[in-house]
Enzyme design. Structure first.
Site, PDB file in Angstrom:
ATOM      1  CG  HIS A 145      21.260 -26.640 -34.358  1.00 54.30           C
ATOM      2  ND1 HIS A 145      20.751 -28.179 -35.309  1.00 54.30           N
ATOM      3  CD2 HIS A 145      19.630 -26.147 -34.664  1.00 54.30           C
ATOM      4  CE1 HIS A 145      19.088 -27.777 -34.719  1.00 54.30           C
ATOM      5  NE2 HIS A 145      18.945 -27.043 -34.416  1.00 54.30           N
ATOM      6  CG  HIS A 170      10.498 -21.399 -31.037  1.00 53.40           C
ATOM      7  ND1 HIS A 170      10.463 -22.654 -30.162  1.00 53.40           N
ATOM      8  CD2 HIS A 170      11.870 -21.560 -31.363  1.00 53.40           C
ATOM      9  CE1 HIS A 170      11.072 -23.062 -30.225  1.00 53.40           C
ATOM     10  NE2 HIS A 170      11.886 -22.854 -31.702  1.00 53.40           N
TER      11      HIS A 170
END
Length: 274
Positions: A268, A127
């Site tokens: 993921h 991020h």
């Protein structure tokens, strides 16, 4: 990716409510709507099937390359800035920094991610670096603007930076602060965030990835200006994003559809993401 392609999934209401949806499988696994939409797209599905066909061997290689690009893009040439800036002399041993991160990764007493801080630090680095735009060279982790407003308050960054009303001991910044303090001013927060995410991946079985150090930290005032024109929804809404949204977002970030597939598939698969 193998689970996404081969298991039977049912669209259900998300436990979070507010009309959100997710896909569940009978064994308890879940997938985001954005994941499922990628599977339904012919281009993304082709890359998924390619990676699954060899048991994920090439996925690990390509994930390492894509992660290195994600972490280091904002350290490259920026034609609009004119002459290249001379690289600073390292003030710390970055191998020691990486070793310090790896030494504390398994001290996690939570069961959130199998008692390992790795997934949290990967998200922190992702991020921080993921705001970089190849279209105008804004964003990226250089400056560590994620530690300041407005980025620290973006909903997508919840749980990463110390904020009001949050349990400090579970936040990525607070966990890394002892390492930052031990190395002093010679280690920037920006470099530490990138090193932490990369060290975490390596500790969880990933390939060793090159890190380009030399980032500096922005002040709160500089961060407010530097993040002013960045999009807080760059990561999209995983409950609603479709394949077209993902391709547009990744294009702005400078990634191909194949790079997006491997980053999504590898990222993921970490911790309890699904």
């Amino acid at each position: 990716l193998e689970n996404l392609l081969n298991l039977d999934w049912t669209l259900v209401d998300s436990p979070g409510g507010n009309g959100k949806k997710q896909y569940n499988e009978s064994s308890g696994l879940m997938m985001l709507v954005a994941d499922f939409n990628m599977k339904e797209d012919a281009i993304y599905r082709g890359f998924m099937e390619e990676y699954v066909s060899d048991g994920g061997v090439q996925l690990k290689v390509d994930f390492g390359r894509a992660w290195e690009k994600l972490m280091n893009r904002d350290m490259g040439n920026k034609p609009c800035l004119g002459e290249e800036v001379e690289a600073p002399e390292p003030a710390v041993d970055y191998d020691d920094v990486k070793a310090a991160v790896k030494a504390m990764l398994r001290n996690d007493t939570r069961d959130t991610d199998f008692n390992h801080y790795g997934p949290l630090f990967v998200r922190f680095a992702w991020h921080c670096a993921g705001t970089f735009r190849s279209t105008d060279y804004r964003g990226g982790c250089d400056g560590a603007r994620i530690l300041h407003a407005p980025e620290k308050d973006w909903p997508d960054n919840d749980g990463l930076v110390v904020g009001d009303g949050e349990p400090q001991e579970e936040l990525a910044q607070a966990l890394l602060e002892p390492i930052k303090n031990s190395f002093g001013a010679g280690l920037s927060w920006a470099d530490l965030i990138i090193i932490a995410g990369t060290a975490a991946l390596e500790d969880m079985g990933g390939r060793e990835v090159r890190v380009c150090p030399g980032r500096s930290d922005a002040t709160a005032e500089e961060a407010a200006v530097g993040s002013m024109y960045l999009d807080p929804t760059i990561y999209l809404n995983p409950e609603f994003a479709n394949a077209s949204d993902l391709k547009k977002s990744m294009s702005i970030m400078g990634f191909t559809a194949k790079e997006m597939t491997v980053l999504n598939g590898g990222g993921h698969a970490i911790g309890k993401a699904h």
